[in-house]
Design a protein around this motif. Sequence first.
Motif, PDB file in Angstrom:
ATOM      1  N   LYS A  33      -0.721   1.721   4.475  1.00 60.00           N
ATOM      2  CA  LYS A  33      -1.130   2.429   3.262  1.00 60.00           C
ATOM      3  C   LYS A  33      -1.931   3.695   3.583  1.00 60.00           C
ATOM      4  O   LYS A  33      -1.704   4.744   2.986  1.00 60.00           O
ATOM      5  CB  LYS A  33      -1.937   1.487   2.365  1.00 60.00           C
ATOM      6  CG  LYS A  33      -2.311   2.079   1.041  1.00 60.00           C
ATOM      7  CD  LYS A  33      -3.048   1.082   0.172  1.00 60.00           C
ATOM      8  CE  LYS A  33      -3.433   1.734  -1.137  1.00 60.00           C
ATOM      9  NZ  LYS A  33      -4.212   0.845  -1.978  1.00 60.00           N
ATOM     10  N   GLU A  34      -2.842   3.584   4.537  1.00 66.60           N
ATOM     11  CA  GLU A  34      -3.687   4.744   4.846  1.00 66.60           C
ATOM     12  C   GLU A  34      -2.888   5.920   5.406  1.00 66.60           C
ATOM     13  O   GLU A  34      -3.308   7.064   5.308  1.00 66.60           O
ATOM     14  CB  GLU A  34      -4.826   4.368   5.804  1.00 66.60           C
ATOM     15  CG  GLU A  34      -4.385   3.909   7.180  1.00 66.60           C
ATOM     16  CD  GLU A  34      -4.092   2.420   7.299  1.00 66.60           C
ATOM     17  OE1 GLU A  34      -3.920   1.969   8.446  1.00 66.60           O
ATOM     18  OE2 GLU A  34      -4.025   1.724   6.288  1.00 66.60           O
ATOM     19  N   ALA A  35      -1.721   5.642   5.972  1.00 62.37           N
ATOM     20  CA  ALA A  35      -0.891   6.720   6.508  1.00 62.37           C
ATOM     21  C   ALA A  35      -0.127   7.437   5.405  1.00 62.37           C
ATOM     22  O   ALA A  35       0.378   8.543   5.617  1.00 62.37           O
ATOM     23  CB  ALA A  35       0.084   6.170   7.543  1.00 62.37           C
ATOM     24  N   LEU A  36      -0.040   6.815   4.241  1.00 61.13           N
ATOM     25  CA  LEU A  36       0.707   7.405   3.128  1.00 61.13           C
ATOM     26  C   LEU A  36      -0.195   8.115   2.125  1.00 61.13           C
ATOM     27  O   LEU A  36       0.287   8.734   1.189  1.00 61.13           O
ATOM     28  CB  LEU A  36       1.512   6.319   2.410  1.00 61.13           C
ATOM     29  CG  LEU A  36       2.538   5.607   3.283  1.00 61.13           C
ATOM     30  CD1 LEU A  36       3.131   4.425   2.531  1.00 61.13           C
ATOM     31  CD2 LEU A  36       3.616   6.560   3.749  1.00 61.13           C
ATOM     32  N   GLU A  37      -1.471   8.006   2.344  1.00 60.29           N
ATOM     33  CA  GLU A  37      -2.434   8.616   1.432  1.00 60.29           C
ATOM     34  C   GLU A  37      -3.195   9.720   2.154  1.00 60.29           C
ATOM     35  O   GLU A  37      -3.361   9.684   3.361  1.00 60.29           O
ATOM     36  CB  GLU A  37      -3.432   7.571   0.938  1.00 60.29           C
ATOM     37  CG  GLU A  37      -2.791   6.444   0.171  1.00 60.29           C
ATOM     38  CD  GLU A  37      -3.768   5.349  -0.225  1.00 60.29           C
ATOM     39  OE1 GLU A  37      -3.432   4.621  -1.158  1.00 60.29           O
ATOM     40  OE2 GLU A  37      -4.839   5.215   0.405  1.00 60.29           O
ATOM     41  N   GLY A  38      -3.641  10.682   1.399  1.00 64.57           N
ATOM     42  CA  GLY A  38      -4.487  11.715   1.978  1.00 64.57           C
ATOM     43  C   GLY A  38      -3.709  12.721   2.813  1.00 64.57           C
ATOM     44  O   GLY A  38      -2.504  12.866   2.702  1.00 64.57           O
ATOM     45  N   ASP A  39      -4.423  13.385   3.671  1.00 66.90           N
ATOM     46  CA  ASP A  39      -3.894  14.475   4.480  1.00 66.90           C
ATOM     47  C   ASP A  39      -3.089  13.941   5.664  1.00 66.90           C
ATOM     48  O   ASP A  39      -3.561  13.093   6.423  1.00 66.90           O
ATOM     49  CB  ASP A  39      -5.075  15.312   4.988  1.00 66.90           C
ATOM     50  CG  ASP A  39      -4.660  16.606   5.643  1.00 66.90           C
ATOM     51  OD1 ASP A  39      -3.451  16.810   5.886  1.00 66.90           O
ATOM     52  OD2 ASP A  39      -5.550  17.432   5.925  1.00 66.90           O
ATOM     53  N   LEU A  41      -2.496  15.214   8.433  1.00 62.81           N
ATOM     54  CA  LEU A  41      -3.165  15.473   9.710  1.00 62.81           C
ATOM     55  C   LEU A  41      -4.188  14.411  10.070  1.00 62.81           C
ATOM     56  O   LEU A  41      -4.622  14.334  11.219  1.00 62.81           O
ATOM     57  CB  LEU A  41      -3.827  16.856   9.693  1.00 62.81           C
ATOM     58  CG  LEU A  41      -2.851  18.026   9.568  1.00 62.81           C
ATOM     59  CD1 LEU A  41      -3.609  19.343   9.515  1.00 62.81           C
ATOM     60  CD2 LEU A  41      -1.848  18.033  10.706  1.00 62.81           C
ATOM     61  N   ASN A  42      -4.540  13.576   9.131  1.00 62.73           N
ATOM     62  CA  ASN A  42      -5.487  12.492   9.401  1.00 62.73           C
ATOM     63  C   ASN A  42      -4.790  11.183   9.759  1.00 62.73           C
ATOM     64  O   ASN A  42      -5.452  10.157   9.926  1.00 62.73           O
ATOM     65  CB  ASN A  42      -6.409  12.283   8.193  1.00 62.73           C
ATOM     66  CG  ASN A  42      -7.341  13.460   8.006  1.00 62.73           C
ATOM     67  OD1 ASN A  42      -7.756  14.107   8.965  1.00 62.73           O
ATOM     68  ND2 ASN A  42      -7.654  13.769   6.763  1.00 62.73           N
ATOM     69  N   THR A  43      -3.477  11.206   9.893  1.00 65.80           N
ATOM     70  CA  THR A  43      -2.738  10.007  10.281  1.00 65.80           C
ATOM     71  C   THR A  43      -3.173   9.590  11.681  1.00 65.80           C
ATOM     72  O   THR A  43      -3.189  10.402  12.608  1.00 65.80           O
ATOM     73  CB  THR A  43      -1.219  10.279  10.282  1.00 65.80           C
ATOM     74  OG1 THR A  43      -0.831  10.722   8.993  1.00 65.80           O
ATOM     75  CG2 THR A  43      -0.441   9.036  10.660  1.00 65.80           C
ATOM     76  N   THR A  44      -3.497   8.332  11.841  1.00 67.85           N
ATOM     77  CA  THR A  44      -3.911   7.844  13.158  1.00 67.85           C
ATOM     78  C   THR A  44      -2.687   7.567  14.025  1.00 67.85           C
ATOM     79  O   THR A  44      -1.577   7.342  13.523  1.00 67.85           O
ATOM     80  CB  THR A  44      -4.723   6.543  13.041  1.00 67.85           C
ATOM     81  OG1 THR A  44      -3.875   5.512  12.524  1.00 67.85           O
ATOM     82  CG2 THR A  44      -5.943   6.723  12.143  1.00 67.85           C
ATOM     83  N   ARG A  45      -2.896   7.581  15.310  1.00 67.29           N
ATOM     84  CA  ARG A  45      -1.818   7.249  16.242  1.00 67.29           C
ATOM     85  C   ARG A  45      -1.300   5.834  15.966  1.00 67.29           C
ATOM     86  O   ARG A  45      -0.114   5.574  15.967  1.00 67.29           O
ATOM     87  CB  ARG A  45      -2.287   7.365  17.690  1.00 67.29           C
ATOM     88  CG  ARG A  45      -1.196   7.037  18.703  1.00 67.29           C
ATOM     89  CD  ARG A  45      -1.714   7.150  20.131  1.00 67.29           C
ATOM     90  NE  ARG A  45      -2.243   8.451  20.435  1.00 67.29           N
ATOM     91  CZ  ARG A  45      -1.538   9.458  20.958  1.00 67.29           C
ATOM     92  NH1 ARG A  45      -0.267   9.291  21.236  1.00 67.29           N
ATOM     93  NH2 ARG A  45      -2.112  10.612  21.223  1.00 67.29           N
TER      94      ARG A  45
END
Length: 90
Positions: A33-39, A41-45
């Motif tokens: 979920k966190e990879a689909l929200e927000g910026d 460029l903030n996607t974690t490895r």
Amino acid sequence: MTKDEEVDTFFDKVKEITLKVDLLLHSIAFAPKEALEGDFLNTTREAYLTAHNISAYSLVHLARKAEPLMTDGGSIVAMTYYGAEKVVPH
């Protein structure tokens, strides 16, 4: 799709029912979920690798398990957004 032993168990159950598979349809997509929200460029490895492991590499694992059962030939189809737009041979 992250537990190889579960995929192995699935194909063991398929072999109990039939010795031949004609089609493998891969239609799996996932991202935390966190990879689909927000910026972006903030996607974690870790989130990026999880998404690719489940959404893409799972096709390789499933194909390896299905191929020995495709004794009369067979087809492997991967559903993707791009695939809905174009036909990609092979």
